[in-house]
Design a protein around this motif. Structure first.
Motif, short mmCIF file in Angstrom:
data_model
loop_
_atom_site.label_atom_id
_atom_site.label_comp_id
_atom_site.label_asym_id
_atom_site.label_seq_id
_atom_site.Cartn_x
_atom_site.Cartn_y
_atom_site.Cartn_z
N TYR A 91 0.73 -1.23 -0.01
CA TYR A 91 0.05 0.19 -0.02
C TYR A 91 1.01 1.29 -0.08
CZ TYR A 91 -3.86 2.72 1.47
OH TYR A 91 -5.14 3.82 1.80
N ALA A 92 1.81 1.42 0.76
CA ALA A 92 2.76 2.25 0.93
C ALA A 92 3.54 2.59 -0.52
CB ALA A 92 3.90 2.44 2.07
N ALA A 93 4.07 1.39 -0.99
CA ALA A 93 4.71 1.42 -2.33
C ALA A 93 3.81 2.08 -3.42
CB ALA A 93 5.24 0.10 -2.61
N ASP A 94 2.35 1.50 -3.26
CA ASP A 94 1.48 2.26 -4.22
C ASP A 94 1.44 3.59 -4.31
OD1 ASP A 94 -0.59 2.46 -6.14
OD2 ASP A 94 -2.10 1.41 -4.91
N PHE A 95 1.45 4.21 -3.15
CA PHE A 95 1.35 5.72 -2.93
C PHE A 95 2.47 6.11 -3.63
CE2 PHE A 95 2.84 9.16 -0.50
CZ PHE A 95 1.97 10.11 -0.73
#
Length: 768
Positions: free
Chosen positions: A360-364
């Protein structure tokens, strides 16, 4: 003594000596730094340590620094400090310079610290300087007040160098504060002093100013003190969503804000025709979100990447401050990253985040990079390295994530399900970045998709296949995601049916830009979302973020909304904000469109009256003790006395609650220290013994992820499960008066409405 022909530069600092003493700050000494005798460096290697479990000797991680936990603190405090620095100043040919110091309203001692240097020489010196009036008038106030409080400000007047005679003192309040005293006359001899107490109240919440005037023989002094009257109850938000027919009107009146603190409440009326998918209350709720772990940080920031696109839909102008704010989020996330590409939940290396959250953090970060924000390439390569490890279902050992799943009766979650949904998300992000192995994504679709119960994970595989150009498999995965909607997994505290529906809708709508055959799925999902969506104030951050992502994806298919405000057209998809002072007259909204539209009324602010004690899934109680373990008499706490505030409660059932505790202080108290597990009962030792701490009578004190002591509140984040919890802190009574004792609150950080609140009371601090 400057060397001939060399230019000399100097810096001068003037700092409150009290601060320097508290911090044990030593004046700069460049001579010792550059020319002092160096101690011989000695390294010691203890081979015996290799026989020990390295985890037992690991340095403790300070459990502080939650970044954004517990809401906004005080805007101003009456305490004034001085810390001035001149910057670089060049001396003239005679070795002199005049350096002005703009010293604020201050009585005390400053330490002047000078450092000078030229091409070949160094110099430094310091000296104390007393800054004071001939007659020192020192007013001691609490750090803040609350409406309904009555504090007694202590005024001490010292005639140090003034003439003997009669001095008149007066204290006047403005804004949110009032001083309940007439001017007083004091007869002071030179060297004499007197102390008086002046009642100070706060009729309303807001920023106040107290002005102290002292007049006497050949003397006129004026001192100003800013102080905040903070509401004694935490803010609340309500959202009402209704359909408004063509030609119908709606009036917003002052009654909508009558239950909130005057001048502190806000109402937002917004319109949308996306079946209740209204960006305005969602953006407003996320912008006010008070917590800051990695999930919440990303959930708040992810939609802000598109906020300026959604701004016209929400009736807002483009926010020029948005990019700096998003850059700060990028920096915070990268600060929480370790070399293996993993992200911590609160800080780098804490190992408390699960692998799905890492994706999720990587997606952001990938979306932020695409939006033009500065995201360095090297950390992103580490991110992709971590995602490749997550994408391998059989081996997660190379990344520092938490793969454990807490089990309890009725929890369907498992390590296998966690790994599967995390792997699907990692493959999706890698595919968007052009880093995915197409064979690995196809294998997931062909061999594992039917066994994956999460609709969002299925849609992420579909989106990954769409990015890789395999449209047949992408359509198959999206149909499978739609069929799985309604899935519930209480063990995954980021999951909900609304989150999944909105997330699937956003992914399908994004893929439909190049595949019109997906439009039928979009229409069905939009209708389903409109029927199932709860109010914005009942949504968790994941739901709010995914709904805003869906709104961003659906904007191109939504028709215009035409609304008039007091007879004046407000433009398509408009929203209108008003505070209570603007609601002296009704504001009327009329639907001028061709069909019905959805209207949202979002009202937020601190309530006027104390919310009742409550418990829904989590309970909390507050007890105030003396240091000897007896209950404190809240009607007669003495100024200077220390008390221990203990907060404890129990959860319902056996599920894990990632919870936040917020305890607003009464105005007359200040937190001195926070108690930890070693201060309580039954502290296990490394040798197997169990000992009691100095405050064992409190019971077992819980371990926490985050604790913070602030000017006006205590906050903590902890995992609650099973037998209950207890946290505690030591506070000192500092200012006489009668104050509201706010109720403490605990809430599940991911499940709005799950939490508890203790009762509100009063506390009286008697003068020593």
């Amino acid at each position: 003594g400057a060397p001939r022909g060399e230019s000399v530069r100097v810096t001068l600092a003037a700092v409150d000596e009290g601060i320097l003493q508290l911090t044990k700050f030593q004046s700069p000494d460049p001579k010792a730094h550059y020319f002092g005798r160096r101690a011989l460096g000695v390294g010691i290697r203890d081979d015996y340590g290799r026989l020990l479990n390295p985890n037992l000797g690991a340095a403790a991680t300070p459990r502080q620094g939650g970044d954004s936990l517990g809401g906004e603190g005080l805007t101003v405090v009456p305490t004034k400090t001085v810390a001035l620095w001149s910057g670089l100043v060049k001396l003239d040919g005679r070795g002199r310079a005049n350096i002005p110091l703009d010293v604020p309203d201050f009585n005390g001692e400053l330490r002047l610290m000078a450092v000078a240097w030229s091409e070949t020489a160094l110099g430094s010196d310091d000296t104390p300087v007393t800054v004071r009036d001939p007659v020192v008038a020192d007013l001691t106030l609490p750090r803040f007040l609350a409406p309904g409080d009555e504090a007694f400000a202590t005024l001490r007047v010292d005639n140090i160098e003034g003439a003997a005679g009669t001095y008149q003192v007066s204290l006047a309040g403005s804004g949110a504060t009032r001083a309940q005293a007439a001017p007083q006359r004091l007869a002071l001899q030179k060297g004499g002093n007197q102390t008086i107490r002046i009642p100070v109240t706060a009729p309303v919440a807001g920023i106040g100013k107290l002005t102290l005037n002292v007049t006497g023989p050949n003397l006129t002094l004026a001192h100003a003190y800013d102080i905040e009257a903070r509401a004694p109850f935490l803010p609340m938000t309500t959202v009402q969503m209704e359909s408004q027919a063509r030609g119908a009107t709606y009036s917003l009146t002052a009654a909508a804000l009558s239950a909130f603190q005057p001048q502190q409440a806000k109402a937002i009326v917004s319109y949308s025709n996306l079946a209740g998918l209204d960006p305005a209350p969602l953006l407003d709720s996320l912008e006010r979100y008070p917590y800051g772990c990695t999930e919440q940080l990303v959930s708040v920031a992810m939609p802000l990447l598109y906020a300026n696109v959604l701004a016209p839909q929400a009736g807002r102008t483009r926010d020029v401050r948005l990019n700096p704010r998003l850059n700060d989020v990028v920096t915070k996330l990268l600060d929480r990253q370790t070399p293996d590409g993993a992200f911590g939940l609160w800080r780098a290396g804490d190992g408390a985040a699960n692998p799905w959250l890492g994706a999720y953090a990587a997606d952001f970060l990938l979306r932020a990079q695409a939006a033009g924000l500065v995201v360095p390439a090297a950390p992103m390569e580490d991110v992709y390295k971590g995602l490749r490890a997550i994408a391998r279902l059989d081996d997660f050992s190379s990344v520092a994530y938490d793969f454990e799943v807490y089990r309890w009766v009725g929890n369907p979650d498992s390590k296998a399900l966690l790994r599967s949904r995390a792997s699907a998300y990692a493959l999706h992000v890698l595919a968007k970045a052009g880093k995915a192995d197409v064979g690995q994504v196809r294998y997931f679709h062909d061999a594992r998709l039917s066994a994956e119960p999460s609709p969002l994970a299925r849609a992420q595989i579909g989106a990954a296949l769409a990015h890789l150009g395999d449209r047949a498999r992408a359509r198959s995965a999206f149909r499978a995601a739609e069929q799985a909607l309604g899935y519930r997994n209480p063990g995954d505290y980021y999951q909900s049916p609304v989150r999944d529906t909105a997330g699937v809708l956003a992914l399908v709508a994004e893929a439909a830009k190049d595949d019109a055959s997906l439009n039928a799925i979009i229409q069905r999902l939009t209708r389903r979302l409109g029927n199932d969506q709860p109010r914005a104030d009942q949504l968790m951050t994941q739901e709010q973020a995914q709904l805003l992502m869906a709104a961003n994806a659906l904007m191109r298919t939504a028709g215009p909304v035409l609304v008039s405000v007091n007879g004046q057209p407000a433009g398509p998809m408009s929203a209108f904000e008003a505070v209570v002072s603007q609601l002296q007259r009704a504001i009327t909204f009329r639907n001028d469109g061709t069909g019905a539209v959805w209207r949202s009324l979002t009202v937020s602010g601190a309530p006027l009256t104390a919310p009742p004690a409550s418990s829904n899934g989590l309970s909390i109680g507050k007890r105030v003790f003396r240091l000897d373990g007896g209950l404190a008499d809240l009607d007669a706490v003495r100024q200077g006395e220390r008390v221990i505030v203990a907060l404890s409660g129990t959860p319902e059932g056996q599920r894990l609650y990632p919870a936040a505790i917020i305890d607003l202080l009464p105005a007359g108290l200040e937190i001195e220290s926070i108690l930890g597990p070693s201060d309580g009962q039954g502290v296990p030792q490394y040798d197997g013994r169990v000992v009691n701490g100095p405050f064992a009578w409190i019971g077992r004190i819980s371990d926490t992820r985050i604790t913070e002591k602030r000017d006006d509140r205590f906050v903590a984040a902890l995992d609650v499960q099973g037998g209950g919890y207890t946290v505690a802190y030591v506070a000192r009574a500092v200012t006489p008066g009668s104050y509201t004792l706010p109720g403490a609150m605990i809430e599940d950080m991911y499940k709005p409405g799950v939490g508890g609140r203790s009762a509100t009371g009063r506390i009286r601090v008697a003068a020593r």
